[in-house]
Design a protein around this motif. Structure first.
Motif, PDB file in Angstrom:
ATOM      1  N   GLU A 353       9.937  17.562 -32.236  1.00  0.00           N
ATOM      2  CA  GLU A 353      11.242  18.245 -32.334  1.00  0.00           C
ATOM      3  C   GLU A 353      12.121  17.555 -33.378  1.00  0.00           C
ATOM      4  O   GLU A 353      12.817  18.207 -34.165  1.00  0.00           O
ATOM      5  CB  GLU A 353      11.958  18.219 -30.978  1.00  0.00           C
ATOM      6  CG  GLU A 353      11.267  19.044 -29.915  1.00  0.00           C
ATOM      7  CD  GLU A 353      11.904  18.885 -28.537  1.00  0.00           C
ATOM      8  OE1 GLU A 353      12.103  19.906 -27.864  1.00  0.00           O
ATOM      9  OE2 GLU A 353      12.191  17.734 -28.126  1.00  0.00           O
ATOM     10  N   ASN A 354      12.077  16.233 -33.378  1.00  0.00           N
ATOM     11  CA  ASN A 354      12.889  15.485 -34.338  1.00  0.00           C
ATOM     12  C   ASN A 354      12.406  15.738 -35.768  1.00  0.00           C
ATOM     13  O   ASN A 354      13.215  15.833 -36.700  1.00  0.00           O
ATOM     14  CB  ASN A 354      12.876  13.998 -34.001  1.00  0.00           C
ATOM     15  CG  ASN A 354      13.462  13.731 -32.627  1.00  0.00           C
ATOM     16  OD1 ASN A 354      14.298  14.513 -32.151  1.00  0.00           O
ATOM     17  ND2 ASN A 354      13.025  12.671 -31.973  1.00  0.00           N
ATOM     18  N   GLU A 355      11.077  15.854 -35.909  1.00  0.00           N
ATOM     19  CA  GLU A 355      10.523  16.166 -37.238  1.00  0.00           C
ATOM     20  C   GLU A 355      10.973  17.551 -37.687  1.00  0.00           C
ATOM     21  O   GLU A 355      11.346  17.761 -38.836  1.00  0.00           O
ATOM     22  CB  GLU A 355       8.990  16.088 -37.201  1.00  0.00           C
ATOM     23  CG  GLU A 355       8.496  14.650 -37.245  1.00  0.00           C
ATOM     24  CD  GLU A 355       7.005  14.505 -37.000  1.00  0.00           C
ATOM     25  OE1 GLU A 355       6.498  13.383 -37.188  1.00  0.00           O
ATOM     26  OE2 GLU A 355       6.346  15.492 -36.596  1.00  0.00           O
ATOM     27  N   LYS A 356      10.926  18.480 -36.749  1.00  0.00           N
ATOM     28  CA  LYS A 356      11.363  19.842 -37.085  1.00  0.00           C
ATOM     29  C   LYS A 356      12.856  19.843 -37.448  1.00  0.00           C
ATOM     30  O   LYS A 356      13.276  20.514 -38.403  1.00  0.00           O
ATOM     31  CB  LYS A 356      11.102  20.775 -35.893  1.00  0.00           C
ATOM     32  CG  LYS A 356      11.561  22.195 -36.129  1.00  0.00           C
ATOM     33  CD  LYS A 356      11.008  23.159 -35.105  1.00  0.00           C
ATOM     34  CE  LYS A 356      11.509  24.559 -35.419  1.00  0.00           C
ATOM     35  NZ  LYS A 356      10.862  25.604 -34.665  1.00  0.00           N
ATOM     36  N   PHE A 357      13.630  19.095 -36.686  1.00  0.00           N
ATOM     37  CA  PHE A 357      15.073  18.980 -36.950  1.00  0.00           C
ATOM     38  C   PHE A 357      15.313  18.507 -38.384  1.00  0.00           C
ATOM     39  O   PHE A 357      16.094  19.104 -39.135  1.00  0.00           O
ATOM     40  CB  PHE A 357      15.698  18.012 -35.930  1.00  0.00           C
ATOM     41  CG  PHE A 357      16.995  17.401 -36.375  1.00  0.00           C
ATOM     42  CD1 PHE A 357      18.166  18.145 -36.386  1.00  0.00           C
ATOM     43  CD2 PHE A 357      17.044  16.073 -36.794  1.00  0.00           C
ATOM     44  CE1 PHE A 357      19.365  17.582 -36.803  1.00  0.00           C
ATOM     45  CE2 PHE A 357      18.238  15.502 -37.216  1.00  0.00           C
ATOM     46  CZ  PHE A 357      19.398  16.256 -37.227  1.00  0.00           C
ATOM     47  N   ILE A 358      14.622  17.448 -38.778  1.00  0.00           N
ATOM     48  CA  ILE A 358      14.824  16.891 -40.122  1.00  0.00           C
ATOM     49  C   ILE A 358      14.374  17.906 -41.181  1.00  0.00           C
ATOM     50  O   ILE A 358      15.070  18.139 -42.176  1.00  0.00           O
ATOM     51  CB  ILE A 358      14.056  15.548 -40.275  1.00  0.00           C
ATOM     52  CG1 ILE A 358      14.696  14.463 -39.388  1.00  0.00           C
ATOM     53  CG2 ILE A 358      13.970  15.106 -41.733  1.00  0.00           C
ATOM     54  CD1 ILE A 358      16.078  13.998 -39.835  1.00  0.00           C
ATOM     55  N   ARG A 359      13.224  18.530 -40.939  1.00  0.00           N
ATOM     56  CA  ARG A 359      12.700  19.508 -41.910  1.00  0.00           C
ATOM     57  C   ARG A 359      13.702  20.651 -42.102  1.00  0.00           C
ATOM     58  O   ARG A 359      14.065  21.011 -43.225  1.00  0.00           O
ATOM     59  CB  ARG A 359      11.352  20.037 -41.388  1.00  0.00           C
ATOM     60  CG  ARG A 359      10.527  20.770 -42.428  1.00  0.00           C
ATOM     61  CD  ARG A 359       9.129  21.090 -41.939  1.00  0.00           C
ATOM     62  NE  ARG A 359       9.107  21.962 -40.766  1.00  0.00           N
ATOM     63  CZ  ARG A 359       8.687  21.606 -39.565  1.00  0.00           C
ATOM     64  NH1 ARG A 359       8.236  20.380 -39.342  1.00  0.00           N
ATOM     65  NH2 ARG A 359       8.699  22.470 -38.570  1.00  0.00           N
ATOM     66  N   VAL A 360      14.174  21.184 -40.988  1.00  0.00           N
ATOM     67  CA  VAL A 360      15.093  22.327 -41.042  1.00  0.00           C
ATOM     68  C   VAL A 360      16.437  21.914 -41.663  1.00  0.00           C
ATOM     69  O   VAL A 360      16.995  22.633 -42.503  1.00  0.00           O
ATOM     70  CB  VAL A 360      15.281  22.914 -39.608  1.00  0.00           C
ATOM     71  CG1 VAL A 360      16.505  23.801 -39.515  1.00  0.00           C
ATOM     72  CG2 VAL A 360      14.041  23.675 -39.193  1.00  0.00           C
ATOM     73  N   LEU A 361      16.918  20.744 -41.291  1.00  0.00           N
ATOM     74  CA  LEU A 361      18.197  20.274 -41.842  1.00  0.00           C
ATOM     75  C   LEU A 361      18.085  20.136 -43.361  1.00  0.00           C
ATOM     76  O   LEU A 361      18.962  20.572 -44.115  1.00  0.00           O
ATOM     77  CB  LEU A 361      18.566  18.920 -41.209  1.00  0.00           C
ATOM     78  CG  LEU A 361      19.856  18.266 -41.693  1.00  0.00           C
ATOM     79  CD1 LEU A 361      21.067  19.151 -41.408  1.00  0.00           C
ATOM     80  CD2 LEU A 361      20.051  16.892 -41.036  1.00  0.00           C
ATOM     81  N   GLU A 362      16.974  19.572 -43.811  1.00  0.00           N
ATOM     82  CA  GLU A 362      16.753  19.383 -45.249  1.00  0.00           C
ATOM     83  C   GLU A 362      16.692  20.739 -45.967  1.00  0.00           C
ATOM     84  O   GLU A 362      17.344  20.930 -47.000  1.00  0.00           O
ATOM     85  CB  GLU A 362      15.444  18.606 -45.459  1.00  0.00           C
ATOM     86  CG  GLU A 362      15.303  18.053 -46.849  1.00  0.00           C
ATOM     87  CD  GLU A 362      14.162  17.035 -46.964  1.00  0.00           C
ATOM     88  OE1 GLU A 362      13.386  16.857 -46.005  1.00  0.00           O
ATOM     89  OE2 GLU A 362      14.057  16.432 -48.034  1.00  0.00           O
ATOM     90  N   GLU A 363      16.006  21.695 -45.346  1.00  0.00           N
ATOM     91  CA  GLU A 363      15.913  23.052 -45.941  1.00  0.00           C
ATOM     92  C   GLU A 363      17.307  23.690 -46.038  1.00  0.00           C
ATOM     93  O   GLU A 363      17.694  24.229 -47.063  1.00  0.00           O
ATOM     94  CB  GLU A 363      15.078  23.971 -45.040  1.00  0.00           C
ATOM     95  CG  GLU A 363      13.575  23.850 -45.221  1.00  0.00           C
ATOM     96  CD  GLU A 363      12.841  24.585 -44.084  1.00  0.00           C
ATOM     97  OE1 GLU A 363      11.692  24.212 -43.833  1.00  0.00           O
ATOM     98  OE2 GLU A 363      13.441  25.510 -43.444  1.00  0.00           O
ATOM     99  N   VAL A 364      18.051  23.584 -44.949  1.00  0.00           N
ATOM    100  CA  VAL A 364      19.347  24.277 -44.886  1.00  0.00           C
ATOM    101  C   VAL A 364      20.363  23.648 -45.842  1.00  0.00           C
ATOM    102  O   VAL A 364      21.173  24.354 -46.454  1.00  0.00           O
ATOM    103  CB  VAL A 364      19.884  24.278 -43.430  1.00  0.00           C
ATOM    104  CG1 VAL A 364      21.321  24.738 -43.367  1.00  0.00           C
ATOM    105  CG2 VAL A 364      19.005  25.159 -42.550  1.00  0.00           C
ATOM    106  N   LEU A 365      20.290  22.327 -45.986  1.00  0.00           N
ATOM    107  CA  LEU A 365      21.254  21.677 -46.879  1.00  0.00           C
ATOM    108  C   LEU A 365      20.845  21.862 -48.342  1.00  0.00           C
ATOM    109  O   LEU A 365      21.536  21.506 -49.260  1.00  0.00           O
ATOM    110  CB  LEU A 365      21.376  20.182 -46.552  1.00  0.00           C
ATOM    111  CG  LEU A 365      22.018  19.864 -45.180  1.00  0.00           C
ATOM    112  CD1 LEU A 365      22.096  18.359 -44.970  1.00  0.00           C
ATOM    113  CD2 LEU A 365      23.406  20.479 -45.046  1.00  0.00           C
TER     114      LEU A 365
END
Ligand SMILES: Cc1ncc(COP(=O)(O)O)c(C=O)c1O
Length: 365
Positions: A353-365
Motif C-alpha cells: 500500500e505504501n508503495e502504491k501511495f508513493i507511485r500514485v503521489l509521484e504520478e499525480v504531482l
C-alpha cells in the motif's frame, strides 16, 4: 423553523476519512485494490485471539453489556498497575473528549486547544454550546504551552492537549509538560490525549501517568484508545485514567452501556495480545522509514515526529491532489479543514500500500 444555538450552528461536522466502499462506488474501482491510508488505522488488523473471543461472544448480544465494564476494568487495572476505580471508558476516546466538555463547562466557560490540534476538541466544545479558544501554534506546528498559560483567564475550564498531535505528529516533551502541569491552576482540567502513545519512540516522551498515580492530581485525565494499536477502531473503545472524583463527574453525562458487549469482550482479549502490539510498533517503524525515504526522494516537506502517520506538504492546493489520488485508488486525508490547505495526512499501511501511495503521489504531482 427550529433555531439552532449559535455556537452549535457555527460548527462544521467532523469529517472522517472516506470508507473504501464509498470511494469504490464513486470512482468505479475494485474495493480490494484501494489503499485506505486516511484514518491512522492499524494495517496489521485485529489480533486473532480477539476475533476468536468475538465469535464466542456473538450468542450473547441479546443481553445488555455490563454497564460498569467490570472485567475489562479489572484487567486493565492489573495491566497498568492502577486502581480500577481510576479508569473510565468511552465509545472511543472521542466520546470522553465530548463528555469532558459536557460534564464540566458551565455557562460562559471555555475550553482551549491548539491551532492544528485534533479536530474533536473544537467539536466537543462547540457541540456542548460553549466557546472554544484556539491558541496559535508555535514554530514547527508545535502546541505552544507558554501561549496556553498566557491565555488562561477566568473563563478557562478545560485545556485539551494531544501528545503526539494528530494531524501534525508533534510531541510535547516531558520537561515542557511537567512545567506546564505545575503552572495550570487546579480548577482547570487538562486532558492529555495520548491516542498514539504506544507508537511513540522518544526518550523525551512524558510519563504522564505519574501526574495521576504518584501525584494524585484531580485535574488531569489521560486518554488512550483501543482503536489504533489494537486494531479495534470499528468497535469504538477509548479509555481514560484519572482521579475517581473527576471520573465521578464525567460519569454523570455518560450514556448507559456506552461500551457495548462485543467491544468489552474484544478489549479483554486484546489485553493479552502484547505480541500484536510489538509487531504493530515494529511494522510502523519500518514502514515509516520506507515512506520518509521516498518522500525525501520526491523532495517533499513533511511532519513525522511521532505516531503511525505523516503529514505531507504538496506545495499546492491539496484538494485536487487528494481527489486525483483517490481516483487512482489511494485514500489519504486532506488537511484543508485544519487550515493546512497544502497538506494531507497519510497513515503507514502495508508495504504494497505504501508503495502504491508513493507511485500514485509521484504520478499525480
Ligand atoms: C489525537 C486523537 N485523539 C483521539 C482520537 C479518537 O480515537 P477513538 O477512535 O478512540 O475515538 C483520535 C482518532 O483519530 C486521535 O487522532
Amino acid at each position: 423553523m427550529i433555531r439552532q444555538p449559535k455556537l452549535i450552528n457555527s460548527l462544521s461536522p467532523y469529517v472522517p476519512g472516506k470508507p473504501i466502499e464509498t470511494v469504490a462506488r464513486e470512482y468505479g474501482l475494485d474495493p480490494s485494490e484501494i489503499a485506505k491510508l486516511a484514518s491512522n488505522e492499524n494495517p496489521l488488523g485485529t489480533p486473532q485471539k480477539v476475533k476468536d473471543a468475538l465469535h464466542e461472544a456473538i450468542d450473547r448480544v441479546f443481553i445488555y453489556p455490563d454497564g460498569g465494564a467490570y472485567y475489562l476494568r479489572e484487567k486493565m487495572g492489573k495491566k497498568f498497575n492502577i486502581d480500577p476505580d481510576w479508569i473510565f471508558f468511552g465509545n472511543g476516546a472521542a466520546e470522553i473528549i465530548e463528555m469532558a466538555a459536557k460534564a464540566l463547562l458551565d455557562v460562559g466557560e471555555t475550553a482551549m486547544y491548539s491551532q492544528y490540534g485534533f479536530a474533536m476538541y473544537k467539536v466537543a466544545t462547540y457541540a456542548s454550546n460553549h466557546r472554544g479558544v484556539e491558541i496559535p501554534a508555535g514554530p514547527g506546528y508545535h502546541q505552544d504551552l507558554d501561549a496556553f498559560l498566557k491565555a488562561i483567564d477566568d473563563t478557562t475550564k478545560i485545556i485539551y492537549l494531544s501528545n503526539p498531535n494528530n494531524p501534525t505528529t508533534t510531541m510535547i516533551p516531558a520537561e515542557e509538560l511537567n512545567r506546564f502541569v505545575e503552572q495550570v491552576p487546579d480548577h482547570i482540567l487538562i486532558v492529555i490525549d495520548e491516542a498514539y502513545y504506544e507508537f511513540v519512540d522518544n526518550e523525551q516522551y512524558p510519563d504522564s501517568m505519574k501526574y495521576i498515580r504518584e501525584q494524585g492530581r484531580k485535574n488531569i485525565i489521560i486518554l488512550r484508545t483501543f482503536s489504533k494499536i489494537y486494531g479495534l477502531a470499528g468497535l469504538r473503545v477509548g479509555y481514560g485514567f484519572a482521579h475517581p472524583d473527576l471520573l465521578f463527574m464525567l460519569g454523570k453525562v455518560r450514556s448507559p452501556f456506552n461500551v457495548n458487549l462485543l467491544a468489552q469482550v474484544a478489549c479483554i482479549a486484546a489485553m493479552d495480545c502484547d505480541d500484536h502490539v510489538h509487531a504493530s510498533v515494529a511494522h510502523v517503524k519500518k514502514e515509516k522509514e520506507f515512506v520518509l525515504k521516498e518522500l525525501d526522494r520526491l523532495g517533499l516537506r513533511y511532519l513525522a515526529e511521532e505516531g503511525n502517520f505523516v503529514a505531507v506538504n504538496v506545495e499546492r492546493d491539496v484538494v485536487p491532489v487528494f481527489t486525483e489520488m483517490q481516483r487512482r485508488g489511494v485514500i489519504v486525508r486532506p488537511l484543508q479543514g485544519y487550515d493546512m490547505p497544502e497538506w494531507f495526512r497519510m497513515s503507514f499501511g502495508h508495504r504494497y500500500e505504501n508503495e502504491k501511495f508513493i507511485r500514485v503521489l509521484e504520478e499525480v504531482l
